[in-house]
Design an enzyme around this catalytic site. Sequence first.
Site, PDB file in Angstrom:
ATOM      1  N   LYS A  85       0.859  -1.069   0.131  1.00  0.00           N
ATOM      2  CA  LYS A  85       0.049  -0.011   0.060  1.00  0.00           C
ATOM      3  C   LYS A  85       0.871   1.250   0.002  1.00  0.00           C
ATOM      4  O   LYS A  85       1.369   1.671   0.968  1.00  0.00           O
ATOM      5  CB  LYS A  85      -0.908   0.042   1.290  1.00  0.00           C
ATOM      6  CG  LYS A  85      -1.987   1.073   1.121  1.00  0.00           C
ATOM      7  CD  LYS A  85      -2.396   1.593   2.234  1.00  0.00           C
ATOM      8  CE  LYS A  85      -1.633   2.916   2.658  1.00  0.00           C
ATOM      9  NZ  LYS A  85      -1.675   4.053   1.695  1.00  0.00           N
TER      10      LYS A  85
ATOM     11  N   GLU B  74      10.804  15.921  14.406  1.00  0.00           N
ATOM     12  CA  GLU B  74      11.157  15.957  12.947  1.00  0.00           C
ATOM     13  C   GLU B  74      10.490  16.851  12.315  1.00  0.00           C
ATOM     14  O   GLU B  74       9.170  17.206  12.277  1.00  0.00           O
ATOM     15  CB  GLU B  74      10.559  14.560  12.590  1.00  0.00           C
ATOM     16  CG  GLU B  74      11.046  14.136  11.239  1.00  0.00           C
ATOM     17  CD  GLU B  74      10.604  12.636  10.995  1.00  0.00           C
ATOM     18  OE1 GLU B  74       9.376  12.340  11.365  1.00  0.00           O
ATOM     19  OE2 GLU B  74      11.386  11.867  10.631  1.00  0.00           O
TER      20      GLU B  74
ATOM     21  N   CYS C 269      13.893  10.490   6.662  1.00  0.00           N
ATOM     22  CA  CYS C 269      13.837   9.864   7.917  1.00  0.00           C
ATOM     23  C   CYS C 269      15.066  10.054   8.634  1.00  0.00           C
ATOM     24  O   CYS C 269      15.369  10.117   9.808  1.00  0.00           O
ATOM     25  CB  CYS C 269      13.355   8.481   8.174  1.00  0.00           C
ATOM     26  SG  CYS C 269      14.007   7.298   7.078  1.00  0.00           S
TER      27      CYS C 269
ATOM     28  N   GLY D 204       2.694   4.389  13.174  1.00  0.00           N
ATOM     29  CA  GLY D 204       3.210   3.086  13.540  1.00  0.00           C
ATOM     30  C   GLY D 204       2.706   2.720  14.756  1.00  0.00           C
ATOM     31  O   GLY D 204       2.813   1.706  14.983  1.00  0.00           O
TER      32      GLY D 204
ATOM     33  N   GLU E  65       9.466   1.212  10.861  1.00  0.00           N
ATOM     34  CA  GLU E  65      10.676   1.948  10.355  1.00  0.00           C
ATOM     35  C   GLU E  65       9.998   3.481  10.426  1.00  0.00           C
ATOM     36  O   GLU E  65       9.064   3.804   9.726  1.00  0.00           O
ATOM     37  CB  GLU E  65      11.087   1.747   8.841  1.00  0.00           C
ATOM     38  CG  GLU E  65      11.468   0.405   8.768  1.00  0.00           C
ATOM     39  CD  GLU E  65      13.130   0.239   9.460  1.00  0.00           C
ATOM     40  OE1 GLU E  65      13.624   1.147  10.166  1.00  0.00           O
ATOM     41  OE2 GLU E  65      13.495  -0.970   9.433  1.00  0.00           O
TER      42      GLU E  65
ATOM     43  N   GLY F  25       6.866   4.761   8.001  1.00  0.00           N
ATOM     44  CA  GLY F  25       5.855   5.944   8.284  1.00  0.00           C
ATOM     45  C   GLY F  25       6.354   6.627   9.249  1.00  0.00           C
ATOM     46  O   GLY F  25       7.292   6.656  10.241  1.00  0.00           O
ATOM     47  N   SER F  26       5.356   7.513   9.887  1.00  0.00           N
ATOM     48  CA  SER F  26       5.514   8.419  10.947  1.00  0.00           C
ATOM     49  C   SER F  26       5.479   7.396  12.301  1.00  0.00           C
ATOM     50  O   SER F  26       4.713   6.442  12.389  1.00  0.00           O
ATOM     51  CB  SER F  26       4.533   9.584  11.161  1.00  0.00           C
ATOM     52  OG  SER F  26       3.064   8.939  11.110  1.00  0.00           O
ATOM     53  N   THR F  27       5.790   8.019  13.270  1.00  0.00           N
ATOM     54  CA  THR F  27       5.674   7.222  14.660  1.00  0.00           C
ATOM     55  C   THR F  27       4.256   7.224  14.783  1.00  0.00           C
ATOM     56  O   THR F  27       3.927   6.096  15.466  1.00  0.00           O
ATOM     57  CB  THR F  27       6.777   7.939  15.725  1.00  0.00           C
ATOM     58  OG1 THR F  27       8.190   7.956  15.453  1.00  0.00           O
ATOM     59  CG2 THR F  27       6.590   7.349  17.266  1.00  0.00           C
TER      60      THR F  27
HETATM   61  P1  NAD Z   1       2.484   8.543   7.599  1.00  0.00           P
HETATM   62  O1  NAD Z   1       2.619   7.742   8.702  1.00  0.00           O
HETATM   63  O2  NAD Z   1       1.609   9.674   7.332  1.00  0.00           O
HETATM   64  O3  NAD Z   1       2.102   7.352   6.199  1.00  0.00           O
HETATM   65  C1  NAD Z   1       2.777   6.408   5.976  1.00  0.00           C
HETATM   66  C2  NAD Z   1       1.914   5.187   5.447  1.00  0.00           C
HETATM   67  O4  NAD Z   1       0.935   5.022   6.380  1.00  0.00           O
HETATM   68  C3  NAD Z   1       1.158   5.655   4.002  1.00  0.00           C
HETATM   69  O5  NAD Z   1       1.008   4.595   3.344  1.00  0.00           O
HETATM   70  C4  NAD Z   1      -0.273   6.176   4.741  1.00  0.00           C
HETATM   71  O6  NAD Z   1      -1.173   5.984   3.749  1.00  0.00           O
HETATM   72  C5  NAD Z   1      -0.406   4.818   5.558  1.00  0.00           C
HETATM   73  N1  NAD Z   1      -1.282   5.374   6.902  1.00  0.00           N
HETATM   74  C6  NAD Z   1      -2.002   6.239   7.067  1.00  0.00           C
HETATM   75  N2  NAD Z   1      -2.680   6.142   7.965  1.00  0.00           N
HETATM   76  C7  NAD Z   1      -2.720   4.792   8.559  1.00  0.00           C
HETATM   77  C8  NAD Z   1      -3.485   4.261   9.515  1.00  0.00           C
HETATM   78  N3  NAD Z   1      -4.218   4.595  10.161  1.00  0.00           N
HETATM   79  N4  NAD Z   1      -3.067   2.860   9.435  1.00  0.00           N
HETATM   80  C9  NAD Z   1      -2.208   2.362   8.605  1.00  0.00           C
HETATM   81  N5  NAD Z   1      -1.556   2.871   7.705  1.00  0.00           N
HETATM   82  C10 NAD Z   1      -1.720   4.677   7.388  1.00  0.00           C
HETATM   83  O7  NAD Z   1       4.027   9.010   6.991  1.00  0.00           O
HETATM   84  P2  NAD Z   1       4.521   9.724   5.683  1.00  0.00           P
HETATM   85  O8  NAD Z   1       3.829  11.368   6.062  1.00  0.00           O
HETATM   86  O9  NAD Z   1       3.706   9.098   4.505  1.00  0.00           O
HETATM   87  O10 NAD Z   1       5.845   9.458   5.736  1.00  0.00           O
HETATM   88  C11 NAD Z   1       6.752  10.605   6.729  1.00  0.00           C
HETATM   89  C12 NAD Z   1       7.188   9.529   7.770  1.00  0.00           C
HETATM   90  O11 NAD Z   1       7.833   8.392   7.527  1.00  0.00           O
HETATM   91  C13 NAD Z   1       8.150  10.587   8.536  1.00  0.00           C
HETATM   92  O12 NAD Z   1       7.994  10.503   9.934  1.00  0.00           O
HETATM   93  C14 NAD Z   1       9.424   9.611   8.473  1.00  0.00           C
HETATM   94  O13 NAD Z   1      10.429   9.856   9.403  1.00  0.00           O
HETATM   95  C15 NAD Z   1       8.900   8.353   8.154  1.00  0.00           C
HETATM   96  N6  NAD Z   1       9.858   7.527   7.416  1.00  0.00           N
HETATM   97  C16 NAD Z   1      10.614   6.670   8.155  1.00  0.00           C
HETATM   98  C17 NAD Z   1      11.620   5.915   7.297  1.00  0.00           C
HETATM   99  C18 NAD Z   1      12.342   4.898   8.158  1.00  0.00           C
HETATM  100  O14 NAD Z   1      12.920   4.104   7.616  1.00  0.00           O
HETATM  101  N7  NAD Z   1      12.621   4.883   9.498  1.00  0.00           N
HETATM  102  C19 NAD Z   1      11.836   5.948   6.124  1.00  0.00           C
HETATM  103  C20 NAD Z   1      10.796   6.977   5.259  1.00  0.00           C
HETATM  104  C21 NAD Z   1      10.065   7.670   6.088  1.00  0.00           C
END
Ligand code: NAD
Length: 462
Positions: A154, A364, A263, A212, A229, A207-209
Site C-alpha cells: 500500500k 522531526e 527519516c 506506526g 521504520e 512512516g510516522s511514529t
Molecule cells: P504516514 O505515517 O503519514 O504514512 C505512512 C503510510 O501509512 C502511508 O502509506 C499512509 O497512507 C499509511 N497510513 C496512514 N494512516 C494509516 C493508518 N491509520 N493505519 C495504517 N496505515 C496508515 O507517513 P508519511 O507522511 O507518508 O511519511 C513520513 C514519515 O515516514 C516520517 O515520519 C518519516 O520519518 C517516516 N519515514 C521513516 C523511514 C524509516 O525507514 N525509518 C523511512 C521513510 C520515512
Amino acid sequence: MATTKIINPATEQVIKEVAIQGAEELDAAVARALAAGPAWRAVAPSDRARLLRRFAGLVEDHLEELAALETANVGKPISESRDEVGMVAEVFYFYAGAVDKHRGATVPVAGGVDMTFHEPLGVVGAIVPWNFPIAIMSWKVGPALATGNTIIVKPAEITPLTALRLAELGLEAGLPEGVLQVVTGKGSVLGTRLSEHPDVAKVAFTGSTEVGREVMARASGTIKRVTLELGGKSASVIFADADLEKAAASTPGGVFANAGQDCCARSRALVQRSVFDRYLELLADAVAAWTVGDPTDPATKMGPLVTAAHRDVVAGFLAPGMGGSPDQPVALAHRGPVPDGPGFWHPVSVVAPADPAWRMAREEIFGPVLAVIPFDDEEEAVRLANDTPFGLSGSIWTRDSARSLRMARAVQAGNLSVNSNSSVRVQTSFGGMKQSGFGRELGLEALAAYSEVKNVFVSTVD
Ligand code: NAD
C-alpha cells in the site's frame, strides 16, 4: 470507482488519476495473495532467485522511465531518482542471491536429530511512505519474496505511481498472479484493514511514529508480526578535531537531500563551540551551492516539498515565536532562494545558534531546515545527541578514532556513520532504536524479519 488526482509538486499539474480502493478490494487482494502462497513457496529456490534476477533486470531496463515517474510524483531531483531506482535493482539482485543461502541449522541434542527451518510467514502487508516510494517498497518486496511470502503493497495515497509500475514489471518478469500486488487508496482505510486483517501475517510499516503506534495496536488483535521504520531526529556531531572543511561540505547532503524529507535527515548539527564560527563560515559556502529548482534538471540538488500542506508544516518551524519566546524570531544564518511560479517550494534554511529546547531541535521537521547547536565537550555532545525519543541515524565527525568509537557506542541510533553521512546500503541492516521503530530492513538481517524459525526434532531412539 472513485479516483484521486496525483499532482506533480514542481508544476502543480495533474499527472494521473488513480483509483481509491476500499476495504472490499483489499480483502479480495488478500484472498488472492493467500491463494498464491502455496505454489509460490513451492517454487524451487533457484527458480525463485531467477525470477528475482529477471525482475531486477527489468528495473534496470526501465530505469529512466521509473526515475522520471518518481521525480514527477515526488518532486525529487532526477539524479536522486536514478540512484533510488538503481538501488531497487540492486535490492532484488541481493535478495535473489540470498534465496538459497538462508539456511537452517542442525542442533546437537540428545536422543535424535534436531533441525531448524526458516518458514515464510504467509501474506505480508507493506505500508510505504511518500518520501522514497519505490526504494522503500523494494526493501520490503525483495526479502519478502525471497523468503517465500506473498506481499500486498500500500503506497502513500499521494505517491502510488512507481509502485503500480513496479508491480507490472514484476508480472512481466514472471512472478505468478497474486504474489506481488499493489492497492491504492487511503491509509485510514487500507492501512488499518491490512493491520487488522486476520489473513495477513505481518505488516512491514514505514512512516510516522504516530501512525506506526496505531498500526502496532491494531496488529495486536491477531498477534501479527510487525516491523516499524519510523521517524527520526538525527544529529551530526562535529568535533573541533574533525576535517571541518569536509564536515561542512557534507552537511547540506546530510540534511537537505530529498528536500529534507528523509527519516535520516541530520536536522541537528551539534558543533563544538571552539570551531562553531569557522564551521558556519564554511557551511555558508556549501549551502549556497545547494541549487534549488527544476527537479528534472540533472544539476538540481533540491526540488519542491511534496504538497502545499506539508510545505506549510515545515514553514511553521521557522514562524515568529519559534525562537524561544513569542516575539523572538529564529536566528536565520542562511535562507536560500526558491523559484518563482508554481510548485511547493521551501528555501534551504539554516538556524544558528539554535537552542536545544526549541521545537525545531526536538521534532522531526521533514523539510530543508537545519538547526546548528553548540556543545562544549564529548559528554555534552552525547547528552544532546540522545536527547530525543528517536534513534534512527546520525554522523560523528572527528579525526580521533578512539573518540569515534566511543561516540558510535554511546549515541543511541540504529545507523551511524563516522566522517560520512551515509545511512543506507543494500548489504547492511537499516532500522531504528527507541521510537524510531524496531526490526531491520536490508542486509541479510531482513530475511529474519520475513521468516520464522521452526524447530523439528526427530527421535533416533528405537
Ligand atoms: P504516514 O505515517 O503519514 O504514512 C505512512 C503510510 O501509512 C502511508 O502509506 C499512509 O497512507 C499509511 N497510513 C496512514 N494512516 C494509516 C493508518 N491509520 N493505519 C495504517 N496505515 C496508515 O507517513 P508519511 O507522511 O507518508 O511519511 C513520513 C514519515 O515516514 C516520517 O515520519 C518519516 O520519518 C517516516 N519515514 C521513516 C523511514 C524509516 O525507514 N525509518 C523511512 C521513510 C520515512
